[in-house]
Motif scaffolding. Structure first.
Motif, PDB file in Angstrom:
ATOM      1  N   ALA A 181       0.861  -1.182   0.000  1.00 34.43           N
ATOM      2  CA  ALA A 181       0.000   0.000   0.000  1.00 34.43           C
ATOM      3  C   ALA A 181       0.895   1.229   0.000  1.00 34.43           C
ATOM      4  O   ALA A 181       2.106   1.128   0.229  1.00 34.43           O
ATOM      5  CB  ALA A 181      -0.927  -0.002   1.210  1.00 34.43           C
ATOM      6  N   VAL A 182       0.315   2.369  -0.249  1.00 32.04           N
ATOM      7  CA  VAL A 182       1.027   3.635  -0.131  1.00 32.04           C
ATOM      8  C   VAL A 182       0.210   4.532   0.785  1.00 32.04           C
ATOM      9  O   VAL A 182      -0.953   4.820   0.502  1.00 32.04           O
ATOM     10  CB  VAL A 182       1.224   4.318  -1.498  1.00 32.04           C
ATOM     11  CG1 VAL A 182       1.806   5.716  -1.308  1.00 32.04           C
ATOM     12  CG2 VAL A 182       2.148   3.488  -2.379  1.00 32.04           C
ATOM     13  N   TYR A 183       0.795   4.910   1.896  1.00 30.23           N
ATOM     14  CA  TYR A 183       0.147   5.851   2.793  1.00 30.23           C
ATOM     15  C   TYR A 183       0.520   7.265   2.374  1.00 30.23           C
ATOM     16  O   TYR A 183       1.693   7.622   2.357  1.00 30.23           O
ATOM     17  CB  TYR A 183       0.606   5.630   4.232  1.00 30.23           C
ATOM     18  CG  TYR A 183      -0.101   4.510   4.960  1.00 30.23           C
ATOM     19  CD1 TYR A 183      -1.153   3.821   4.384  1.00 30.23           C
ATOM     20  CD2 TYR A 183       0.296   4.149   6.250  1.00 30.23           C
ATOM     21  CE1 TYR A 183      -1.790   2.798   5.055  1.00 30.23           C
ATOM     22  CE2 TYR A 183      -0.347   3.135   6.940  1.00 30.23           C
ATOM     23  CZ  TYR A 183      -1.385   2.457   6.338  1.00 30.23           C
ATOM     24  OH  TYR A 183      -2.021   1.446   7.018  1.00 30.23           O
ATOM     25  N   GLU A 184      -0.471   8.055   2.019  1.00 30.13           N
ATOM     26  CA  GLU A 184      -0.255   9.478   1.855  1.00 30.13           C
ATOM     27  C   GLU A 184      -0.251  10.103   3.252  1.00 30.13           C
ATOM     28  O   GLU A 184      -0.617   9.443   4.226  1.00 30.13           O
ATOM     29  CB  GLU A 184      -1.347  10.081   0.970  1.00 30.13           C
ATOM     30  CG  GLU A 184      -1.412   9.502  -0.443  1.00 30.13           C
ATOM     31  CD  GLU A 184      -0.111   9.683  -1.208  1.00 30.13           C
ATOM     32  OE1 GLU A 184       0.649  10.633  -0.894  1.00 30.13           O
ATOM     33  OE2 GLU A 184       0.164   8.868  -2.110  1.00 30.13           O
TER      34      GLU A 184
ATOM     35  N   MET B  35       4.484   7.294   2.176  1.00 36.03           N
ATOM     36  CA  MET B  35       5.341   6.165   2.515  1.00 36.03           C
ATOM     37  C   MET B  35       4.854   4.880   1.857  1.00 36.03           C
ATOM     38  O   MET B  35       3.664   4.565   1.893  1.00 36.03           O
ATOM     39  CB  MET B  35       5.339   5.943   4.044  1.00 36.03           C
ATOM     40  CG  MET B  35       6.140   6.944   4.825  1.00 36.03           C
ATOM     41  SD  MET B  35       7.907   6.750   4.542  1.00 36.03           S
ATOM     42  CE  MET B  35       8.408   8.465   4.481  1.00 36.03           C
ATOM     43  N   PRO B  36       5.786   4.105   1.261  1.00 34.64           N
ATOM     44  CA  PRO B  36       5.433   2.778   0.744  1.00 34.64           C
ATOM     45  C   PRO B  36       5.433   1.770   1.888  1.00 34.64           C
ATOM     46  O   PRO B  36       6.464   1.562   2.542  1.00 34.64           O
ATOM     47  CB  PRO B  36       6.555   2.492  -0.259  1.00 34.64           C
ATOM     48  CG  PRO B  36       7.740   3.248   0.284  1.00 34.64           C
ATOM     49  CD  PRO B  36       7.182   4.461   0.989  1.00 34.64           C
ATOM     50  N   VAL B  37       4.304   1.182   2.169  1.00 31.51           N
ATOM     51  CA  VAL B  37       4.166   0.291   3.319  1.00 31.51           C
ATOM     52  C   VAL B  37       3.477  -0.996   2.895  1.00 31.51           C
ATOM     53  O   VAL B  37       3.086  -1.178   1.744  1.00 31.51           O
ATOM     54  CB  VAL B  37       3.340   0.959   4.445  1.00 31.51           C
ATOM     55  CG1 VAL B  37       3.984   2.252   4.910  1.00 31.51           C
ATOM     56  CG2 VAL B  37       1.891   1.217   3.992  1.00 31.51           C
ATOM     57  N   GLU B  38       3.321  -1.895   3.852  1.00 34.67           N
ATOM     58  CA  GLU B  38       2.396  -3.009   3.735  1.00 34.67           C
ATOM     59  C   GLU B  38       1.377  -2.821   4.848  1.00 34.67           C
ATOM     60  O   GLU B  38       1.733  -2.428   5.961  1.00 34.67           O
ATOM     61  CB  GLU B  38       3.114  -4.347   3.871  1.00 34.67           C
ATOM     62  CG  GLU B  38       4.087  -4.634   2.725  1.00 34.67           C
ATOM     63  CD  GLU B  38       4.775  -5.976   2.878  1.00 34.67           C
ATOM     64  OE1 GLU B  38       4.219  -6.853   3.563  1.00 34.67           O
ATOM     65  OE2 GLU B  38       5.872  -6.137   2.333  1.00 34.67           O
TER      66      GLU B  38
ATOM     67  N   LYS C 180      17.623   8.927   4.467  1.00 34.62           N
ATOM     68  CA  LYS C 180      17.512   7.648   5.164  1.00 34.62           C
ATOM     69  C   LYS C 180      17.142   7.843   6.627  1.00 34.62           C
ATOM     70  O   LYS C 180      16.398   7.032   7.205  1.00 34.62           O
ATOM     71  CB  LYS C 180      18.825   6.865   5.041  1.00 34.62           C
ATOM     72  CG  LYS C 180      18.686   5.401   5.470  1.00 34.62           C
ATOM     73  CD  LYS C 180      19.835   4.554   4.977  1.00 34.62           C
ATOM     74  CE  LYS C 180      19.579   3.087   5.287  1.00 34.62           C
ATOM     75  NZ  LYS C 180      20.648   2.210   4.771  1.00 34.62           N
ATOM     76  N   GLN C 181      17.629   8.914   7.235  1.00 30.22           N
ATOM     77  CA  GLN C 181      17.242   9.217   8.614  1.00 30.22           C
ATOM     78  C   GLN C 181      15.742   9.457   8.724  1.00 30.22           C
ATOM     79  O   GLN C 181      15.106   9.073   9.708  1.00 30.22           O
ATOM     80  CB  GLN C 181      18.001  10.456   9.114  1.00 30.22           C
ATOM     81  CG  GLN C 181      19.470  10.220   9.416  1.00 30.22           C
ATOM     82  CD  GLN C 181      20.200  11.502   9.781  1.00 30.22           C
ATOM     83  OE1 GLN C 181      19.696  12.609   9.559  1.00 30.22           O
ATOM     84  NE2 GLN C 181      21.396  11.362  10.329  1.00 30.22           N
ATOM     85  N   ALA C 182      15.173  10.111   7.719  1.00 23.92           N
ATOM     86  CA  ALA C 182      13.757  10.480   7.761  1.00 23.92           C
ATOM     87  C   ALA C 182      12.826   9.333   7.387  1.00 23.92           C
ATOM     88  O   ALA C 182      11.702   9.263   7.880  1.00 23.92           O
ATOM     89  CB  ALA C 182      13.502  11.668   6.832  1.00 23.92           C
ATOM     90  N   THR C 183      13.281   8.417   6.512  1.00 24.01           N
ATOM     91  CA  THR C 183      12.365   7.422   5.955  1.00 24.01           C
ATOM     92  C   THR C 183      12.745   5.969   6.227  1.00 24.01           C
ATOM     93  O   THR C 183      11.946   5.074   5.936  1.00 24.01           O
ATOM     94  CB  THR C 183      12.275   7.578   4.427  1.00 24.01           C
ATOM     95  OG1 THR C 183      13.538   7.227   3.843  1.00 24.01           O
ATOM     96  CG2 THR C 183      11.902   8.999   4.037  1.00 24.01           C
ATOM     97  N   THR C 184      13.938   5.711   6.737  1.00 22.16           N
ATOM     98  CA  THR C 184      14.537   4.381   6.932  1.00 22.16           C
ATOM     99  C   THR C 184      15.096   3.813   5.634  1.00 22.16           C
ATOM    100  O   THR C 184      15.770   2.790   5.658  1.00 22.16           O
ATOM    101  CB  THR C 184      13.570   3.329   7.528  1.00 22.16           C
ATOM    102  OG1 THR C 184      12.681   2.836   6.513  1.00 22.16           O
ATOM    103  CG2 THR C 184      12.762   3.897   8.688  1.00 22.16           C
TER     104      THR C 184
ATOM    105  N   LYS D   1      11.840   3.202  -5.725  1.00 25.85           N
ATOM    106  CA  LYS D   1      11.473   1.885  -6.253  1.00 25.85           C
ATOM    107  C   LYS D   1      10.286   1.307  -5.488  1.00 25.85           C
ATOM    108  O   LYS D   1       9.342   0.767  -6.098  1.00 25.85           O
ATOM    109  CB  LYS D   1      12.673   0.940  -6.184  1.00 25.85           C
ATOM    110  CG  LYS D   1      12.419  -0.425  -6.806  1.00 25.85           C
ATOM    111  CD  LYS D   1      13.657  -1.301  -6.748  1.00 25.85           C
ATOM    112  CE  LYS D   1      14.769  -0.738  -7.614  1.00 25.85           C
ATOM    113  NZ  LYS D   1      15.933  -1.665  -7.673  1.00 25.85           N
ATOM    114  N   SER D   2      10.305   1.416  -4.159  1.00 29.94           N
ATOM    115  CA  SER D   2       9.207   0.880  -3.351  1.00 29.94           C
ATOM    116  C   SER D   2       7.905   1.624  -3.627  1.00 29.94           C
ATOM    117  O   SER D   2       6.833   1.017  -3.698  1.00 29.94           O
ATOM    118  CB  SER D   2       9.553   0.965  -1.858  1.00 29.94           C
ATOM    119  OG  SER D   2      10.646   0.135  -1.541  1.00 29.94           O
ATOM    120  N   MET D   3       7.983   2.952  -3.767  1.00 25.39           N
ATOM    121  CA  MET D   3       6.786   3.728  -4.072  1.00 25.39           C
ATOM    122  C   MET D   3       6.193   3.283  -5.410  1.00 25.39           C
ATOM    123  O   MET D   3       4.973   3.102  -5.546  1.00 25.39           O
ATOM    124  CB  MET D   3       7.111   5.213  -4.116  1.00 25.39           C
ATOM    125  CG  MET D   3       7.321   5.846  -2.756  1.00 25.39           C
ATOM    126  SD  MET D   3       5.795   6.025  -1.801  1.00 25.39           S
ATOM    127  CE  MET D   3       5.045   7.450  -2.602  1.00 25.39           C
TER     128      MET D   3
END
Length: 296
Positions: free
Chosen positions: A41-44, A78-81, A225-229, A237-239
């Protein structure tokens, strides 16, 4: 008691699973009575508040399980599951999804910072998303917000004011420092993410992202990377792949989904998709349907 009132409002509006608009821009109610494993999923930018049952979100391998004791704050795309692994008819999931308006959140953040009375920093650190305990301010503001759905006139006249009240409660609450950092005028990483997430179909270079943020490539990589992991390349790519997976699950063809998120080469898209999800886009299309309340 207040959470029970919010649940009662949702139950009255939602006789079946899914998501419904409240009439207030960006505010939706959701319900799920079916267990759904985590899926791309993508969380806005959003707040997700659960009043009954529980939900699960995974960001870059880190699992967030939350229920009515905590709400989820995601101030950047954020690109999540996400899934509802515990939902059932006996244990239904009820909640509220609140999109975070960039303009209004930024205005409130500036006003808070300019007041000289900054809300206290929360303990611990968070990257990408954060769980925050409900406090009285958030609880009362959420109830007042969802109560508007009973009247179209009240919604039209008071909707933005009640939404502003809810935003203010978030900015003062446990996730406040985290959210204020994302919506502050100096956050170049948040602006970069906003730019990328709205242009996934375009070819995006890391040098261009760094230039837009006014940083060297090395500094941008570290701060991103600090902000998003995730590294900038991994994030983009994940997005793209998460967006494509959602579109395929929603009925779009594999070729259309690939083109929609910026892939020129179908074979490259298939390779990267299979590397991330363990199956080809065609197999994914055959086995997945977009679950109800995936966003919420």
């Amino acid at each position: 008691m207040t959470k029970t009132k919010i649940r009662t409002i949702i139950e009255a509006r939602m006789p079946k699973d899914g998501m419904v608009q409240t009439g207030i821009k960006g505010v939706q109610l959701f319900r799920a009575t079916e267990a759904v494993p985590c899926a791309p999923a993508v969380y806005e930018p959003c707040i997700i508040a659960i009043v009954s049952g529980g939900k699960e979100t995974v960001l870059d391998g880190q699992r967030y399980v939350y229920d009515s004791s905590e709400y989820l704050c995601c101030p950047m795309s954020m690109p999540v599951e996400a899934g509802t692994p515990a939902a059932s008819p006996e244990n239904p999931l009820y909640g509220v999804y609140i999109a975070l308006d960039q303009r209004l959140m930024s205005e409130l953040t500036i006003e808070i910072e300019a007041s000289g009375r900054r809300a206290p920093l929360a303990e611990g650190s968070a990257r990408g998303i954060r769980l925050a305990r409900w406090d009285d301010g958030f609880l009362d503001a959420l109830l007042r917000l969802v109560q508007l759905s009973d009247s179209a006139l009240d919604t039209a006249i008071l909707g933005e004011a009640r939404l502003r009240e809810l935003y203010y409660a978030v900015l003062k609450g446990e996730a406040g420092a985290f959210a204020r950092q994302a919506f502050g005028p100096g956050n170049a990483i948040a602006r970069s993410i906003l730019h990328v997430s709205s242009r996934l179909e375009e070819q995006i270079s890391i040098d261009e992202m760094a230039d837009r943020a006014g940083m060297s490539r090395a500094v941008f990589h570290r701060k991103f990377k600090q902000a998003t992991t995730m590294s900038p390349i991994q994030f983009v790519k994940s997005m793209r792949l998460n967006n494509a997976a959602m579109k395929i699950a929603g009925g779009m063809t594999v070729a259309e989904a690939a083109m929609h998120v910026g892939y020129v080469s179908a074979s490259q898209f298939s390779r990267e998709f299979k590397r991330l999800y363990g199956q080809s886009p065609r197999q994914w299309s055959d086995r997945h349907q977009l679950p109800a309340a995936l966003v919420g």
